[in-house]
Design an enzyme around this catalytic site. Structure first.
Site, mmCIF file in Angstrom:
data_model
loop_
_atom_site.group_PDB
_atom_site.id
_atom_site.type_symbol
_atom_site.label_atom_id
_atom_site.label_comp_id
_atom_site.label_asym_id
_atom_site.label_seq_id
_atom_site.Cartn_x
_atom_site.Cartn_y
_atom_site.Cartn_z
ATOM 1 C CB CYS A 13 -0.957 -16.353 -10.400
ATOM 2 S SG CYS A 13 -2.908 -15.801 -10.026
ATOM 3 N NE ARG A 35 4.761 -16.629 -7.136
ATOM 4 C CZ ARG A 35 5.022 -15.780 -7.990
ATOM 5 N NH1 ARG A 35 6.225 -15.224 -8.065
ATOM 6 N NH2 ARG A 35 4.201 -15.309 -8.803
ATOM 7 C CD1 TRP A 88 -3.104 -12.117 -5.693
ATOM 8 C CD2 TRP A 88 -2.419 -13.088 -3.895
ATOM 9 N NE1 TRP A 88 -2.850 -11.247 -4.877
ATOM 10 C CE2 TRP A 88 -2.605 -11.614 -3.308
ATOM 11 C CE3 TRP A 88 -2.166 -13.913 -2.469
ATOM 12 C CZ2 TRP A 88 -2.335 -11.030 -2.435
ATOM 13 C CZ3 TRP A 88 -2.201 -13.082 -1.362
ATOM 14 C CH2 TRP A 88 -2.098 -11.771 -1.198
ATOM 15 C CG ASN A 124 0.658 -16.400 -13.409
ATOM 16 O OD1 ASN A 124 -0.055 -17.240 -12.909
ATOM 17 N ND2 ASN A 124 1.913 -16.448 -12.921
ATOM 18 N N GLY A 125 -1.639 -13.141 -14.428
ATOM 19 C CA GLY A 125 -2.008 -11.585 -14.943
ATOM 20 C C GLY A 125 -3.353 -11.292 -15.253
ATOM 21 C CD GLU A 152 5.471 2.842 6.862
ATOM 22 O OE1 GLU A 152 4.551 2.849 7.798
ATOM 23 O OE2 GLU A 152 5.694 1.871 6.172
ATOM 24 C CE LYS A 159 8.011 -0.467 7.267
ATOM 25 N NZ LYS A 159 6.640 -0.796 6.892
ATOM 26 C CD GLU A 203 8.090 -3.043 10.632
ATOM 27 O OE1 GLU A 203 7.334 -3.897 11.149
ATOM 28 O OE2 GLU A 203 7.801 -2.115 9.704
ATOM 29 C CG HIS A 244 4.907 23.154 21.064
ATOM 30 N ND1 HIS A 244 4.476 24.146 21.647
ATOM 31 C CD2 HIS A 244 4.619 23.117 19.790
ATOM 32 C CE1 HIS A 244 4.098 25.080 20.545
ATOM 33 N NE2 HIS A 244 4.191 24.258 19.520
ATOM 34 C CE LYS A 271 3.153 -8.907 5.172
ATOM 35 N NZ LYS A 271 3.827 -7.407 5.168
HETATM 36 C C1 F6R Z 1 4.789 -2.645 9.604
HETATM 37 C C2 F6R Z 1 3.423 -3.715 9.340
HETATM 38 C C3 F6R Z 1 2.355 -3.617 10.218
HETATM 39 C C4 F6R Z 1 1.109 -3.812 9.585
HETATM 40 C C5 F6R Z 1 -0.007 -3.686 10.556
HETATM 41 C C6 F6R Z 1 -1.526 -3.870 9.713
HETATM 42 O O1 F6R Z 1 5.570 -2.789 8.594
HETATM 43 O O2 F6R Z 1 3.588 -4.397 8.284
HETATM 44 O O3 F6R Z 1 2.448 -2.403 10.858
HETATM 45 O O4 F6R Z 1 0.805 -2.690 8.675
HETATM 46 O O5 F6R Z 1 0.132 -4.771 11.592
HETATM 47 O O6 F6R Z 1 -1.486 -4.961 8.747
HETATM 48 P P1 F6R Z 1 -2.517 -5.104 7.919
HETATM 49 O O7 F6R Z 1 -2.164 -3.835 6.814
HETATM 50 O O8 F6R Z 1 -2.484 -6.586 7.377
HETATM 51 O O9 F6R Z 1 -4.051 -4.961 8.578
#
Ligand code: F6R
Length: 613
Positions: free
Chosen positions: A2, A30, A78, A104-105, A486, A490, A493, A509, A608
């Site tokens: 928000c 945001r 939001w 907000n909050g 993970e 990170k 990517e 193995h 995203k």
């Molecule tokens: C990696 C990343 C992606 C998402 C994946 C699923 O940093 O962000 O691997 O985790 O595309 O996305 P959501 O969580 O939006 O379903």
């Protein structure tokens, strides 16, 4: 997340409608799902206009009205309490239509206040929000002094929130209040502003007051008065903003990713504490499963993609251990094509930050069609995954802007632990002592994450040593293996370095053939019960010449002894350690990518929200 913007000036010089909407646009980055504005017109009428969706919807909605005023508040919402809709959008008004507020909050005790307002005062609510409770409370206490009414309302509320308030009967005054949610005041010439964030005001002012917790601000066009919790006037030094607009959006951080890494203590805290009652019990408002429901399930699937899938791997450990139910974790794009064994005794848990990932959505639909009960863990309220689920559990990480997921992952982990605890408790398989141990452990996590964030400079220095490598292996056992995946994702990517994660016991193995002189191996060794075995795996790599970066709990000297560099994490249980172990991996990836000159917030080939197959 928000956003709040407010303006008070002279309608002859500037129109609050334009200034507030323009400020809201600066907060669009945001994320939000509705927006709205309230003004007091020249004729003394309070006018509120709000619309679901983009700010352009709001602009279209008011385009023919020629609204003009010297005072206005606006908001981008939001959704948290109540789905995104026109009715739930801010500003909210009191029953008399004289007072409007933006907020907000979260008001934690809103349900009990709402009950009181309805039952004892006959107030009719127009929305599902906690915010309307604040508007109605202020309205209830209003007797000609808006400042006093705001104070009376605040005394009744618990939670973390900041608000902006205007009243048609006092059109030359704006009141704002801050408690644990950001609020700033912008100092103009013959006008003043409030906002939740600096970018909203940069076009008009660079001189601001940073408002502290429990402070009230009374604004007129020529004056700003700040009061502390005892209502004593306080002096505040002016803060001169020297950042440009883009830097301001990132609150001074170089990238959204780094900002979001630093937001994790807050995200974890909110995800846990908003689900706790006064007796320390977890109350999961989005999940309505009885003991009978849980006993009926003979199979649980956790299904997700990418980082969310990695959170699911930890979810498996957490739910199996805490609730005694066997769990399978699936990659969503595989689940839907493997004709999974699903029926009405299946619990299907989808994890998704965006709630729009097509693979996850398709898997969910497949499971639903076969009769499964659908529980989703989602960050975006009202998203497709949330709407199509029977039960929804929100992560409350706030909008994640960097493509690489960080704070969504750690809040997803918290949700997995909370779901495990909830299921274990409801099924009656978790004793009080173990339950309390985990709850206390989760409550300590924000400070422990902060402790790791304080090592940022050390991790940056380590990145300087490592950033030219082209091959990295991540190894670990148990929970550490899941976090390795993970960490590896990170790194690859955002830095485009080829990296590979593997359960450490599996190295021998086949994969160990690739370990040679100077191969970089990041070894996660935080599982005490597997420590000796993990140290042996580290030695296997080291004898072949690997350069080892160990990650271990403080005092596990055997890991340091066999590592070239070591990163310590604070003491914690093996089960909760992923919340800590991932933090140095995020930071290391970030600094390596930065040193390699990569476009960190928008890595190549990635989006995203992945809404295609
Ligand atoms: C990696 C990343 C992606 C998402 C994946 C699923 O940093 O962000 O691997 O985790 O595309 O996305 P959501 O969580 O939006 O379903």
């Amino acid at each position: 997340m928000c956003g709040i913007v407010g303006f008070i000036g002279d309608a002859k010089d500037a129109n609050a409608v334009d200034i507030v909407i323009e400020g809201l646009k600066k907060l669009e980055y945001r994320g939000y799902d509705s927006s709205g504005i309230a003004i007091v017109e020249q004729n003394g009428q309070l006018v509120v206009r709000k619309k679901k969706g983009r700010i352009s919807n709001l602009e279209e909605f008011i385009a023919d009205e020629n609204l003009r005023s010297g005072i206005g508040i606006g908001h981008t919402r939001w959704a948290t309490h109540g789905e995104p809709s026109d009715a739930n959008a801010h500003p909210h008004m009191d029953a008399s239509g004289r007072i409007a507020i933006v907020h907000n909050g979260i008001v934690e005790n809103y349900a009990e206040l709402k009950k009181e307002l309805i039952e004892e005062h006959g107030i009719e609510f127009r929305s599902e929000t906690d915010t309307e409770v604040i508007a109605q409370l202020i309205g209830l206490y209003y007797d000609g002094d808006i400042e006093a009414a705001v104070h009376k309302a605040i005394e009744r509320m618990t939670g973390a929130y900041s608000i902006g308030v205007i009243c048609s009967e006092e059109p030359n005054k704006m009141v704002a209040y801050r408690k644990d949610s950001p609020l700033i005041v912008g100092l103009g010439s013959n006008c003043n502003f409030i906002a939740s964030d600096i970018p909203a005001l940069l076009r008009h002012v660079r001189q601001i007051y940073l408002i502290e917790n429990n402070e009230t601000v009374i604004l007129t066009k020529n004056n700003v008065k700040i009061l502390d919790s005892q209502l004593r006037e306080v002096h505040r030094d002016v803060f001169n903003v020297t950042w440009d607009a883009e830097a301001a959006e990132k609150e001074g951080y170089d990238h959204f990713m780094l900002k979001e890494i630093h937001e994790q203590p807050k995200g974890i805290r909110e995800t846990v504490t908003r689900r706790m009652d006064d007796d320390g019990n977890i109350v999961l408002d989005g999940i309505n499963m009885t003991k009978e429901d849980l006993e009926k399930f003979d199979r649980v699937y956790i299904v997700a993609c990418g980082t969310a899938y990695h959170a699911g791997l930890i979810g498996k450990f957490a739910i199996e251990k805490l609730a005694g139910i066997s769990v399978e974790v699936d990659i969503a794009s595989e689940f839907r094509y493997r004709d999974p064994f699903v029926n009405d005794r299946t619990l299907f848990i989808a994890i998704s930050q965006s709630g729009e990932t097509l693979d996850t959505l398709a898997a969910l639909r497949e499971a639903k069609q076969k009769g499964a009960r659908i529980l989703s863990v989602v960050n975006v309220v009202g998203s497709s995954v949330a709407r199509e689920s029977d039960d929804v559990f929100y992560t409350w990480a706030g909008p994640e802007i960097a493509v690489a997921s960080t704070k969504a992952y750690t809040t997803q982990l918290v949700c997995m632990y909370l779901i495990g605890l909830y299921m274990g408790r409801t099924k009656g398989v978790l004793d009080d002592e173990t339950y309390k141990k985990y709850v206390d452990g989760l409550l300590e996590m924000p400070e422990k994450v902060q402790e790791i964030l304080r090592q940022e400079n050390r991790i940056e220095a380590l990145a300087k040593k490592l950033y030219k490598r082209n091959n990295v292996f991540f190894i670990g056992r148990g929970n550490d293996a899941a976090v390795s995946y993970e960490g590896s994702l990170k790194l690859k990517e955002i830095s485009y370095i080829n990296s590979f994660a593997i359960a450490a016991g599996e190295l021998k193995h086949g994969t160990i053939a690739l370990i040679e002189q100077d191969t970089l191996v990041v070894a996660l060794a935080t599982q005490d019960r597997l420590l000796d075995k993990m140290v042996s795996n580290i030695q296997e790599c080291r004898t072949r010449g690997a350069y080892i970066v160990g990650i271990a709990k403080k005092g596990r000297d055997s890991v340091e002894e066999h590592s070239d560099d070591i990163i310590w994490i604070p003491e914690c249980s093996d089960e909760l350690s992923p919340l800590l172990t991932v933090i140095p991996l995020q930071l290391l990836s970030y600094f390596i990518a930065k040193l390699r000159g990569c476009d960190i917030d928008k890595p190549k080939n990635l989006a995203k929200s992945v809404t295609v197959e």
